[in-house]
Enzyme design. Structure first.
Site, PDB file in Angstrom:
ATOM      1  N   VAL A 196       0.827  -1.215   0.000  1.00 14.67           N
ATOM      2  CA  VAL A 196       0.000   0.000   0.000  1.00 14.67           C
ATOM      3  C   VAL A 196       0.858   1.260   0.000  1.00 14.67           C
ATOM      4  O   VAL A 196       0.443   2.294  -0.517  1.00 14.67           O
ATOM      5  CB  VAL A 196      -1.030   0.042   1.150  1.00 14.67           C
ATOM      6  CG1 VAL A 196      -2.026  -1.082   1.006  1.00 14.67           C
ATOM      7  CG2 VAL A 196      -0.349  -0.003   2.490  1.00 14.67           C
ATOM      8  N   ASP A 197       2.073   1.184   0.539  1.00 22.55           N
ATOM      9  CA  ASP A 197       2.967   2.361   0.498  1.00 22.55           C
ATOM     10  C   ASP A 197       3.285   2.741  -0.941  1.00 22.55           C
ATOM     11  O   ASP A 197       3.734   3.851  -1.212  1.00 22.55           O
ATOM     12  CB  ASP A 197       4.305   2.071   1.191  1.00 22.55           C
ATOM     13  CG  ASP A 197       4.111   1.670   2.633  1.00 22.55           C
ATOM     14  OD1 ASP A 197       3.007   1.866   3.144  1.00 22.55           O
ATOM     15  OD2 ASP A 197       5.075   1.152   3.232  1.00 22.55           O
ATOM     16  N   ASP A 198       3.137   1.804  -1.849  1.00 20.80           N
ATOM     17  CA  ASP A 198       3.479   2.052  -3.247  1.00 20.80           C
ATOM     18  C   ASP A 198       2.278   2.476  -4.092  1.00 20.80           C
ATOM     19  O   ASP A 198       2.426   2.743  -5.279  1.00 20.80           O
ATOM     20  CB  ASP A 198       4.087   0.783  -3.880  1.00 20.80           C
ATOM     21  CG  ASP A 198       5.409   0.407  -3.248  1.00 20.80           C
ATOM     22  OD1 ASP A 198       6.097   1.312  -2.748  1.00 20.80           O
ATOM     23  OD2 ASP A 198       5.752  -0.795  -3.249  1.00 20.80           O
TER      24      ASP A 198
END
Ligand code: ATP
Ligand code: MG
Length: 659
Positions: free
Chosen positions: A526-528
């Protein structure tokens, strides 16, 4: 193959352990309605010196209710090494091959039966006991893929010592950082190893690491060094008298039987630092009983294991994949395992398939990065080998792009072998979402459905569970036996990193979509995730669209600031061998994304990339690509976890040129 569904053959289903969706649903239902009954039936197939207490599982999964705590089979007394070796020997498999070893150079090989492996493990266990290693002590293992690596892990397990394998490719600094964190009594290593055409002097790295950790207050008295004579003469190695000891000088003289140290199911089996794709490594702790039961069971069902199978996983024991699915899971099942020292394409592109034919490998487990790199070469490197022995293929580490999936299925598996695209993490110990070959039709690029006992859920930003077709954050609602119990020395970080974002759930850090048929699709970390004009776009989707272009070998996308859209998509693209860069090709790549996903996902920029920065376990490190894309070049952060840091300079050099 039908639309996007790929069905297993009738013949495969007839012989499969789980042969239909109904059979799976029946077993799955029991596993979540009666986890205690389901898992204790399975655990009873292992050897327990003493059975667990009256609670099979006790857990607190909710930070709001206090300390996160997970226990399985507490009070049960057992030993993982005993269950891998002695138990299989007692049931008549002593003369079965446990390990086939294939060296870096073709023609260089070896093997050990279960009897022989047990003797080697006992000798090393006796040596470790002689030098004072006791139950609960830490042992760092920094070895390449020699048979001594699984031997070392099992020897630790036998005496209740806690191993911490550090991938033998990490720098001295990374090794020192891990030593300082876990303070081991002993380090096990070897003088040198050949990786492809290159000689790597591992002992020099260990020397530097030990000097560095001593400066930080953690001194190690014993460095047991295996003399890997094939790579380097022992005389050529720097020697620290008193501390360095040749493995062969002492271990070979030790007795070949060694009594077992019986441990509690909740005593630690090992700790393993995560690869560091996303920051400072975390010491993931796995305990004995639950991990043992879980890795054995997931291995058996996800690969539809049969005693006649020969299994090869191309990962390194330095990663969780090598722990759960080279050493523990397969050996607990009494399987024959291939251990390969070298690089998958050395000295020629067909090396993997040569090895498959040589050992009659039937279960072949690898990573998308390897599939994509082999796809870049002509199919002829695959098709000139028989590969008739193959039955099931497997993939792990990143989402596998549908086009890479199809190539793997059609070219490597001759459209005959189901692919188990296994989603899991260092933290989960074993597979959480995985196909069961033979149970249901697959969709290329989907990890399909949760494993027995695993209650995966997809939640929205507020942490509410989503139903049916949806997309959001991938979590688990309750524990499974193989779950990690803490981060070494930092339970608080364990709770904040994994259990606080969505209270009541374990949060994996990955995004996921569930389609109308209930199939799970991992969209990446999700950070990406990239947010273009309010559309949340997973990296995996755009990359898969690019990779489906016949001239694109590999792609990595990141978000960059965009005045109007908030974020724009910036794509790094590696082309198929021999294809030149051109404006037409750039347009055609952009068009592919627009037609497959939609205009909102149009890449703003295509950055030609001779190679992509990857971690040593083969994953694309988008953190660095984001810096390159936004031209923040003086602040690249720690790049020591990269397999080939030179790639970064190449990308920077190309940055201004061909946009
Ligand atoms: P770190 O946590 O230190 O950043 P890491 O996450 O790369 O490192 P691993 O535990 O080896 O370390 O990898 C787990 C991650 O790999 C998952 O969270 C997921 O993002 C990705 N992954 C693994 N298998 C699959 C799969 N079959 N499909 C999609 N993604 C996968
Ligand atoms: Mg991770």
């Amino acid at each position: 193959m039908m639309d996007d569904l790929v069905f297993p053959s009738q013949e495969f289903c007839q012989n499969a352990l789980v042969s239909s969706p109904q059979k799976y649903l029946e077993m799955y239902k029991r596993s979540v309605e009666d986890p205690a009954g389901f898992w204790s039936d399975i655990a009873s197939e292992f050897y327990w010196k003493k059975k667990w207490g009256n609670k099979v599982c006790s857990e607190n999964f909710d930070v709001r209710k206090g300390r996160i705590n997970i226990e399985w089979f507490k009070g049960g007394i057992t030993n993982a090494c005993y269950n891998c070796l002695d138990r299989n020997i007692e049931s008549g498999n002593g003369d079965k091959i446990a390990l086939f070893w294939e060296g870096n150079e073709p023609g260089c090989d070896g093997s050990l039966t279960y009897n022989q492996l047990l003797k080697k493990v006992c000798q090393l266990a006796n040596y470790l006991k002689d030098v004072g290693v006791r139950k609960g002590d830490g042992v760092v293992i920094y070895l390449p893929m020699l048979m001594e690596l699984p031997i070392a892990m099992l020897a630790c397990a036998r005496i209740g010592a806690v191993h911490s394998v550090v991938f033998a490719g990490f720098s001295a600094e990374s090794v020192a950082q891990r030593i300082v964190d876990c303070k081991p009594k002993v380090i096990l290593t070897c003088n040198a190893v050949m990786r492809g055409p290159n000689l790597i002097n591992l002992k020099n790295i260990v020397d530097a690491a030990l000097a560095e950790s001593a400066r930080n207050g953690v001194a190690i008295d014993i460095c047991l060094t295996y003399g890997n004579d094939l790579a380097m003469k022992r005389e050529d190695m720097k020697w620290h008298a008193g501390r360095d000891i040749w493995w062969q000088d002492v271990v070979d003289k030790c007795g070949t039987t060694c009594s077992v140290e019986w441990v509690d199911a909740e005593d630690p089996l090992f700790l393993l630092y995560t690869s560091g794709s996303t920051g400072k490594p975390k010491g993931v702790v796995h305990t004995t009983g639950g991990y043992m039961v879980y890795t054995a069971t997931t291995f058996k069902y996800a690969f539809d294991y049969k005693p006649s199978d020969v299994y090869w996983c191309t990962a390194d024991c330095g990663w969780i994949t090598g722990h759960s699915y080279i050493t523990y899971g397969p050996l607990l099942n009494g399987a024959t395992v291939v251990v390969y020292e070298g690089a998958p394409n050395y000295p020629y592109a067909g090396r993997c398939w040569e090895i498959v034919d040589k050992f009659k490998v039937s279960l072949f487990y690898t990573a998308p990065t390897l599939v994509r790199s082999l796809m870049r070469e002509a199919d002829e490197h695959v098709t000139r080998y028989s590969r008739k022995s193959l039955r099931v293929l497997g993939s792990v580490g990143e989402p596998i792009n549908p086009s890479a999936w199809r190539w793997f299925f059609i070219v490597v598996g001759d459209s005959r072998c189901p692919i188990s695209d296994t989603w899991w993490q260092t933290e989960t110990g074993g597979f959480l979402i995985t196909p069961l070959p033979g149970a249901w039709a697959q969709k290329p690029g989907s990890a399909t459905f949760p494993f027995f006992g695993v209650q995966t859920v997809i939640v929205d930003e507020k942490g509410s569970e989503l139903e049916g077709e949806c997309s959001g954050y991938l979590c688990a609602r309750s524990s499974w036996p193989g779950a990690f119990r803490t981060l070494y020395g930092d339970h608080e970080r364990y709770e904040t990193a994994y259990f606080s974002a969505f209270p009541g759930y374990y949060f994996s850090g990955d995004g996921c979509r569930r389609d109308k048929d209930g199939y799970y699709w991992i969209t990446g970390r999700v950070d990406d995730v990239i947010n273009v004009s309010g559309h949340r776009i997973g990296t995996a989707e755009v990359e898969s669209a690019l990779v489906s272009h016949p001239q694109c070998a590999e792609a990595a996308v990141v978000g960059v600031e965009h005045e109007v859209k908030g974020q724009g998509i910036y794509a790094f693209v590696t082309l198929v061998e021999g294809v030149p860069y051109s404006e037409d090709l750039r347009k055609s790549l952009v068009k592919t994304v627009r037609t497959q996903i939609g205009a909102f996902a149009t890449p703003e920029r295509i950055h030609w990339a001779p190679g992509l920065p990857k971690t040593r376990s083969g994953k694309i490190m988008r953190r660095i690509l984001r810096k390159i894309a936004s031209r923040k070049l003086d602040d690249l952060g720690d790049i020591s976890a990269l397999a080939d840091p030179g790639v970064v300079d190449q990308l920077i050099a190309l940055a201004g040129k061909n946009l």
